[in-house]
Every structure is written in structure tokens, then in C-alpha cells.
Design an enzyme around this catalytic site. Structure first.
Site, PDB file in Angstrom:
ATOM      1  CG  ASN A   1      -6.849  10.127   4.026  1.00  0.00           C
ATOM      2  OD1 ASN A   1      -7.610  10.259   3.068  1.00  0.00           O
ATOM      3  ND2 ASN A   1      -5.577  10.431   3.963  1.00  0.00           N
TER       4      ASN A   1
ATOM      5  CE  LYS B   1      -5.733  -1.177  -2.797  1.00  0.00           C
ATOM      6  NZ  LYS B   1      -5.978  -2.435  -2.090  1.00  0.00           N
TER       7      LYS B   1
ATOM      8  CE1 TYR C   1      -2.491   0.483  -2.380  1.00  0.00           C
ATOM      9  CE2 TYR C   1      -3.095   2.799  -2.540  1.00  0.00           C
ATOM     10  CZ  TYR C   1      -3.282   1.553  -1.982  1.00  0.00           C
ATOM     11  OH  TYR C   1      -4.262   1.364  -1.040  1.00  0.00           O
TER      12      TYR C   1
ATOM     13  CB  SER D   1      -7.740   3.254  -2.060  1.00  0.00           C
ATOM     14  OG  SER D   1      -7.177   4.512  -1.808  1.00  0.00           O
ATOM     15  CB  ALA D   2     -10.318   8.007  -1.570  1.00  0.00           C
TER      16      ALA D   2
ATOM     17  CE  LYS E   1      -0.324   0.247   5.018  1.00  0.00           C
ATOM     18  NZ  LYS E   1      -1.099   0.591   6.189  1.00  0.00           N
TER      19      LYS E   1
ATOM     20  NE  ARG F   1      -5.012  13.780   1.074  1.00  0.00           N
ATOM     21  CZ  ARG F   1      -4.610  14.883   0.436  1.00  0.00           C
ATOM     22  NH1 ARG F   1      -5.325  15.989   0.507  1.00  0.00           N
ATOM     23  NH2 ARG F   1      -3.502  14.867  -0.282  1.00  0.00           N
TER      24      ARG F   1
HETATM   25  P1  NAD Z   1      -1.408  -3.446   6.157  1.00  0.00           P
HETATM   26  O1  NAD Z   1      -0.137  -3.458   5.398  1.00  0.00           O
HETATM   27  O2  NAD Z   1      -1.366  -3.102   7.601  1.00  0.00           O
HETATM   28  O3  NAD Z   1      -2.172  -4.844   5.988  1.00  0.00           O
HETATM   29  C1  NAD Z   1      -2.038  -5.635   4.837  1.00  0.00           C
HETATM   30  C2  NAD Z   1      -1.710  -7.050   5.309  1.00  0.00           C
HETATM   31  O4  NAD Z   1      -1.590  -7.900   4.169  1.00  0.00           O
HETATM   32  C3  NAD Z   1      -0.378  -7.139   6.081  1.00  0.00           C
HETATM   33  O5  NAD Z   1      -0.602  -7.805   7.308  1.00  0.00           O
HETATM   34  C4  NAD Z   1       0.531  -7.952   5.161  1.00  0.00           C
HETATM   35  O6  NAD Z   1       1.432  -8.750   5.888  1.00  0.00           O
HETATM   36  C5  NAD Z   1      -0.496  -8.773   4.390  1.00  0.00           C
HETATM   37  N1  NAD Z   1      -0.052  -9.206   3.056  1.00  0.00           N
HETATM   38  C6  NAD Z   1       0.503  -8.461   2.070  1.00  0.00           C
HETATM   39  N2  NAD Z   1       0.745  -9.224   1.003  1.00  0.00           N
HETATM   40  C7  NAD Z   1       0.328 -10.486   1.305  1.00  0.00           C
HETATM   41  C8  NAD Z   1       0.315 -11.709   0.594  1.00  0.00           C
HETATM   42  N3  NAD Z   1       0.786 -11.814  -0.647  1.00  0.00           N
HETATM   43  N4  NAD Z   1      -0.191 -12.806   1.228  1.00  0.00           N
HETATM   44  C9  NAD Z   1      -0.660 -12.735   2.500  1.00  0.00           C
HETATM   45  N5  NAD Z   1      -0.672 -11.589   3.211  1.00  0.00           N
HETATM   46  C10 NAD Z   1      -0.184 -10.471   2.618  1.00  0.00           C
HETATM   47  O7  NAD Z   1      -2.401  -2.449   5.372  1.00  0.00           O
HETATM   48  P2  NAD Z   1      -3.804  -1.853   5.840  1.00  0.00           P
HETATM   49  O8  NAD Z   1      -3.619  -0.406   6.115  1.00  0.00           O
HETATM   50  O9  NAD Z   1      -4.438  -2.723   6.848  1.00  0.00           O
HETATM   51  O10 NAD Z   1      -4.583  -1.951   4.451  1.00  0.00           O
HETATM   52  C11 NAD Z   1      -5.392  -3.067   4.118  1.00  0.00           C
HETATM   53  C12 NAD Z   1      -5.917  -2.890   2.707  1.00  0.00           C
HETATM   54  O11 NAD Z   1      -6.616  -1.644   2.621  1.00  0.00           O
HETATM   55  C13 NAD Z   1      -4.826  -2.833   1.633  1.00  0.00           C
HETATM   56  O12 NAD Z   1      -5.291  -3.536   0.506  1.00  0.00           O
HETATM   57  C14 NAD Z   1      -4.699  -1.360   1.337  1.00  0.00           C
HETATM   58  O13 NAD Z   1      -4.268  -1.123   0.020  1.00  0.00           O
HETATM   59  C15 NAD Z   1      -6.128  -0.882   1.545  1.00  0.00           C
HETATM   60  N6  NAD Z   1      -6.205   0.538   1.885  1.00  0.00           N
HETATM   61  C16 NAD Z   1      -5.499   1.019   2.944  1.00  0.00           C
HETATM   62  C17 NAD Z   1      -5.546   2.379   3.244  1.00  0.00           C
HETATM   63  C18 NAD Z   1      -4.749   2.945   4.396  1.00  0.00           C
HETATM   64  O14 NAD Z   1      -4.510   4.151   4.410  1.00  0.00           O
HETATM   65  N7  NAD Z   1      -4.333   2.155   5.382  1.00  0.00           N
HETATM   66  C19 NAD Z   1      -6.332   3.243   2.462  1.00  0.00           C
HETATM   67  C20 NAD Z   1      -7.049   2.710   1.391  1.00  0.00           C
HETATM   68  C21 NAD Z   1      -6.986   1.355   1.101  1.00  0.00           C
HETATM   69  N1  UDP Z   2       1.330  15.214   4.986  1.00  0.00           N
HETATM   70  C1  UDP Z   2       2.243  16.104   5.519  1.00  0.00           C
HETATM   71  N2  UDP Z   2       3.368  15.620   6.115  1.00  0.00           N
HETATM   72  C2  UDP Z   2       3.623  14.273   6.210  1.00  0.00           C
HETATM   73  C3  UDP Z   2       2.685  13.366   5.676  1.00  0.00           C
HETATM   74  C4  UDP Z   2       1.548  13.872   5.056  1.00  0.00           C
HETATM   75  O1  UDP Z   2       2.037  17.317   5.445  1.00  0.00           O
HETATM   76  O2  UDP Z   2       4.677  13.884   6.753  1.00  0.00           O
HETATM   77  C5  UDP Z   2       0.093  15.732   4.367  1.00  0.00           C
HETATM   78  C6  UDP Z   2      -0.103  15.337   2.910  1.00  0.00           C
HETATM   79  O3  UDP Z   2       0.532  16.294   2.058  1.00  0.00           O
HETATM   80  C7  UDP Z   2      -1.633  15.358   2.781  1.00  0.00           C
HETATM   81  C8  UDP Z   2      -2.106  14.915   4.173  1.00  0.00           C
HETATM   82  O4  UDP Z   2      -0.992  15.156   5.063  1.00  0.00           O
HETATM   83  O5  UDP Z   2      -2.095  16.674   2.572  1.00  0.00           O
HETATM   84  C9  UDP Z   2      -2.482  13.427   4.257  1.00  0.00           C
HETATM   85  O6  UDP Z   2      -1.389  12.664   3.752  1.00  0.00           O
HETATM   86  P1  UDP Z   2      -1.375  11.088   3.870  1.00  0.00           P
HETATM   87  O7  UDP Z   2      -0.100  10.608   3.240  1.00  0.00           O
HETATM   88  O8  UDP Z   2      -1.628  10.688   5.286  1.00  0.00           O
HETATM   89  O9  UDP Z   2      -2.651  10.636   3.028  1.00  0.00           O
HETATM   90  P2  UDP Z   2      -2.966  10.789   1.456  1.00  0.00           P
HETATM   91  O10 UDP Z   2      -2.096  11.836   0.877  1.00  0.00           O
HETATM   92  O11 UDP Z   2      -2.711   9.456   0.904  1.00  0.00           O
HETATM   93  O12 UDP Z   2      -4.409  11.173   1.409  1.00  0.00           O
END
Ligand code: NAD
Ligand code: UDP
Length: 343
Positions: free
Chosen positions: A184, A158, A154, A130-131, A84, A236
Site C-alpha cells: 500500500n 495485473k 483491475y 500489485s498485492a 488503478k 495493511r
Molecule cells: P497514477 O494514476 O498516479 O499514475 C499513473 C499515470 O499513468 C498517470 O500519470 C496517468 O496520467 C498515466 N496514464 C494512464 N494511462 C495512460 C496511457 N494510456 N498513456 C500514457 N499515460 C497514461 O497511479 P500510481 O499510483 O502512480 O500507480 C502507478 C502504477 O502502479 C499503476 O500501474 C498502478 O496500477 C500501480 N499500483 C499502484 C498502487 C497504488 O496504491 N498507488 C498499488 C499497486 C500498484
Molecule cells: N478504509 C477505510 N476507510 C476509507 C478507505 C479505506 O476504512 O475511506 C480501509 C479499508 O477498508 C482497508 C484499509 O483502509 O482496510 C486500506 O484501504 P485502501 O483502499 O487504502 O487500500 P486497499 O484496500 O486497496 O489495500
């Protein structure tokens, strides 16, 4: 009723596992711990008072996934597993296409194969989108019908997975898919036992601010204060991970209640600036958050927040937690676990 959580040991998956147990489901965590720590399972057991099943392995291993599905016969799968980090995806695009797109293909193939063996099972899948699929939105708030685009591998992964899921549903009407576009995610479990544990220097704002508050980093770099926003810093839609977890339970319940497939935003509908977050975190932690204004970060959009009305209409779900609660829970987790799960 079992629910298989790929990537269930990660940040969002672990909080969703708790919410599923509280709603009467039995989560099975599947993870290869590429970006998480096995200690999460101990924390889950402490919070919920029961052991949570673990399948340790890789979603890219389709034959093994089939075996997992045959043994557990889950009524649904939530697919969190994937990489991610936006910056890393620009530097290593093939890692993202392989693990994210390849992982989704592998899972869908395994689910299709098991469904073909037993057509009484309905292939039911919730996907973490994701957004980021909205790219640079023309306006806010963002509804699900906004055009999609991508600005990095990335986000591209998605978008491709969303399209693959639509094609699979079109080819086989038995499939039920809920696509959740997260805004977020921030915050932590209110117990302070589980939270976000980024490896290395955090890319995201909230974990970075938390590490400044706990004294691990000197100051925050605020990426730009000349955006067309009220205070010039990026805006955000921060959503508490507990609300996000509840959104997954609502999505699974809707799909099991025979709803049609859907795609919904999971956000609060409110935007907060970088400085709003800094000030809320100072209040929650009682610590100063020194910051410096730095140049804009490449690829950042000025503002981004959700129209969450469709999730309320289709799932009866809406976010409940305020920015102050997000900061208070992050601080409880960060101050009790300054180096995360690695101790
Ligand atoms: P995370 O990295 O904490 O969790 C992902 C998990 O997947 C981890 O535990 C990792 O070990 C496991 N993993 C990765 N590849 C694997 C594989 N090939 N086989 C088995 N396990 C595997 O991330 P998160 O923040 O919990 O995000 C979860 C999902 O949500 C992701 O798909 C991410 O893209 C999506 N997402 C996250 C955010 C965010 O900001 N956290 C925002 C939008 C979407
Ligand atoms: N941001 C920042 N300093 C940092 C990390 C993020 O000013 O060290 C700002 C970034 O420019 C954005 C907001 O915080 O305006 C959220 O960023 P983040 O990476 O958490 O989420 P995303 O950009 O993916 O929405």
C-alpha cells in the site's frame, strides 16, 4: 543512461523519477496526463535542480512509442501507466482491459520492434504490479509463491499482464523483466512539493485521512471494526513512496547488472490497522481525525502484509520509513497543497 517512465507524471512515477536522478540515471517521463498534472514536471525540476524530459502521449499508440524508444534509446523502461481504481474497474471493466492490458501489449510490441532493429539493445522492463494479485490470502505474511487470483477487473488486468510478461520472456530470452508487487503506497516527497493527488473523493485510506485533517472532509468512514484483527479494523502493509521509488532503482540496477527476470514484493513486512493510521496521522498533523464506524467495504480482505525477504535477497532493498514518517510527509504535502497540483 536514460530510463523511460510510462505514467511517469503519476504518484509513484514522479517519486521514482527523483530517485533515478539521485542514482545517476536520466529519466524520460511519458504520460498522457489522464490522471496527473503537467505541473509535476515543474516540481520535479525544483526538487532535482534540472529539467526532466517529457514525452506527452498515449502508451496505446504503438507507432509513437517506437519513435520515442528510437529517439531516446533508454537502457530500461518502467511501466507505471494504467488505471488503478478498483471500484471504477468493476463499473467499467473494458476501460481497464483496454488501457492496462492494451497498454502493456502496445509497450511490449514497441520494445520488441525496436529490439529487432538493434539487437545490441536488451529489452529491459520493470512492471508495476500489485498485492491485489494475491486476492484474499490464506495467511500472512505473503510470499511471492502464494497462489494468485483476482476479485475485480483491475486485479485481473495485473494478473494477465504478469502472465503476458512471462510468455514474452519465455519466447525471447533476451528480455529482462522485473515485476514489482506493491503493497500500500502512501506518503509524499519530504520537500512537500510532490505527493498523491487523487481526483474526486479518494478511495484509499491515507489520502482520505489527509483530506479530513486539512478540513476538506468532515469525517472518515472506517469500513468495518469486526474483522479478526487486533482492533477489528483492516490491516495493511503501508509503504512510503520514497521506499517504493528506491525499490525501482534497485530493480533497474539489478536488471542492468544482468540479473535474471524476477518478481518481488515491495512492502515493509509490517501490518497497521485503520485505527493505527488514524492515530499516527493525528500525531503527525496535530489535528483530530473524526471517524465513524461504517459497514465493511465489499471485496476488502481482513489483513494483508508482505514477506519482503526476497527483495532484500535479490535486490539488496528493504523499506526504511516508519508509519509516523509516512504520515508526517503526507501531512506536509497535503497542508502545503490542500487541492493538490490543481491549485
Ligand atoms: P497514477 O494514476 O498516479 O499514475 C499513473 C499515470 O499513468 C498517470 O500519470 C496517468 O496520467 C498515466 N496514464 C494512464 N494511462 C495512460 C496511457 N494510456 N498513456 C500514457 N499515460 C497514461 O497511479 P500510481 O499510483 O502512480 O500507480 C502507478 C502504477 O502502479 C499503476 O500501474 C498502478 O496500477 C500501480 N499500483 C499502484 C498502487 C497504488 O496504491 N498507488 C498499488 C499497486 C500498484
Ligand atoms: N478504509 C477505510 N476507510 C476509507 C478507505 C479505506 O476504512 O475511506 C480501509 C479499508 O477498508 C482497508 C484499509 O483502509 O482496510 C486500506 O484501504 P485502501 O483502499 O487504502 O487500500 P486497499 O484496500 O486497496 O489495500
Amino acid at each position: 543512461m536514460k530510463i523511460l517512465l510510462t505514467g511517469g507524471a503519476g504518484y509513484i512515477g514522479s517519486h521514482t523519477a527523483v530517485a533515478l536522478i539521485e542514482a545517476g540515471f536520466e529519466p524520460v517521463v511519458l504520460d498522457n496526463f489522464a490522471n496527473s498534472h503537467p505541473l509535476v514536471l515543474d516540481r520535479l525540476a525544483r526538487i532535482t535542480g534540472r529539467p526532466v524530459s517529457l514525452e506527452r502521449g498515449d502508451v496505446l499508440d504503438t507507432a509513437w512509442l517506437q519513435d520515442v524508444l528510437r529517439r531516446h534509446r533508454p537502457v530500461g523502461v518502467i511501466h507505471f501507466a494504467g488505471d488503478k481504481a478498483v471500484g471504477e474497474s468493476v463499473a467499467q471493466p473494458l476501460k481497464y482491459f483496454h488501457n492496462n492490458i492494451g497498454g502493456a501489449v502496445s509497450l511490449m510490441r514497441a520494445m520488441s520492434a525496436v529490439h529487432a532493429e538493434d539487437t545490441t539493445l536488451t529489452p529491459t522492463l520493470v512492471f508495476s504490479s500489485s498485492a491485489t494479485v494475491y486476492g484474499d490470502p490464506a495467511s500472512v505474511p505473503i510470499t511471492e509463491s502464494f497462489p494468485r487470483s483476482h476479485t475485480n477487473p483491475y486485479g485481473h488486468s495485473k494478473l494477465v499482464i504478469e502472465d503476458m510478461l512471462a510468455a514474452v520472456c519465455a519466447a525471447n530470452p533476451a528480455w529482462r523483466v522485473g515485476t514489482l508487487r506493491y503493497f500500500n503506497p502512501v506518503g509524499a516527497h519530504p520537500s512537500g512539493l510532490m505527493g498523491e493527488d487523487p481526483s474526486g473523493i479518494p478511495n484509499n485510506l491515507m489520502p482520505y485521512v489527509a483530506q479530513v485533517a486539512v478540513g476538506q472532509r468532515e469525517h472518515l468512514n472506517v469500513y468495518g471494526n469486526d474483522y479478526p484483527t487486533p482492533d477489528g479494523t483492516g490491516v495493511r502493509d503501508y509503504i512510503h513512496v520514497q521506499d517504493l521509488a528506491a525499490g525501482h532503482v534497485a530493480a533497474i540496477q539489478a536488471l542492468l547488472g544482468r540479473s535474471e527476470s524476477f518478481t518481488v514484493n515491495l512492502g515493509t513486512g509490517q501490518g497497521h490497522s485503520v485505527l493505527d493510521v488514524v492515530h499516527a496521522f493525528e500525531k503527525a498533523s496535530g489535528r483530530p481525525i473524526p471517524y465513524q464506524i461504517a459497514p465493511r467495504r465489499a471485496g476488502d480482505v481482513a489483513q494483508c502484509w508482505a514477506d519482503p525477504a526476497l527483495a532484500l535477497r535479490l535486490l539488496g532493498w528493504q523499506a526504511k520509513h516508519s508509519l509516523d514518517e509516512m504520515c508526517a510527509d503526507t501531512w506536509r504535502w497535503q497542508s502545503a497543497n490542500p487541492t493538490g497540483y490543481r491549485g
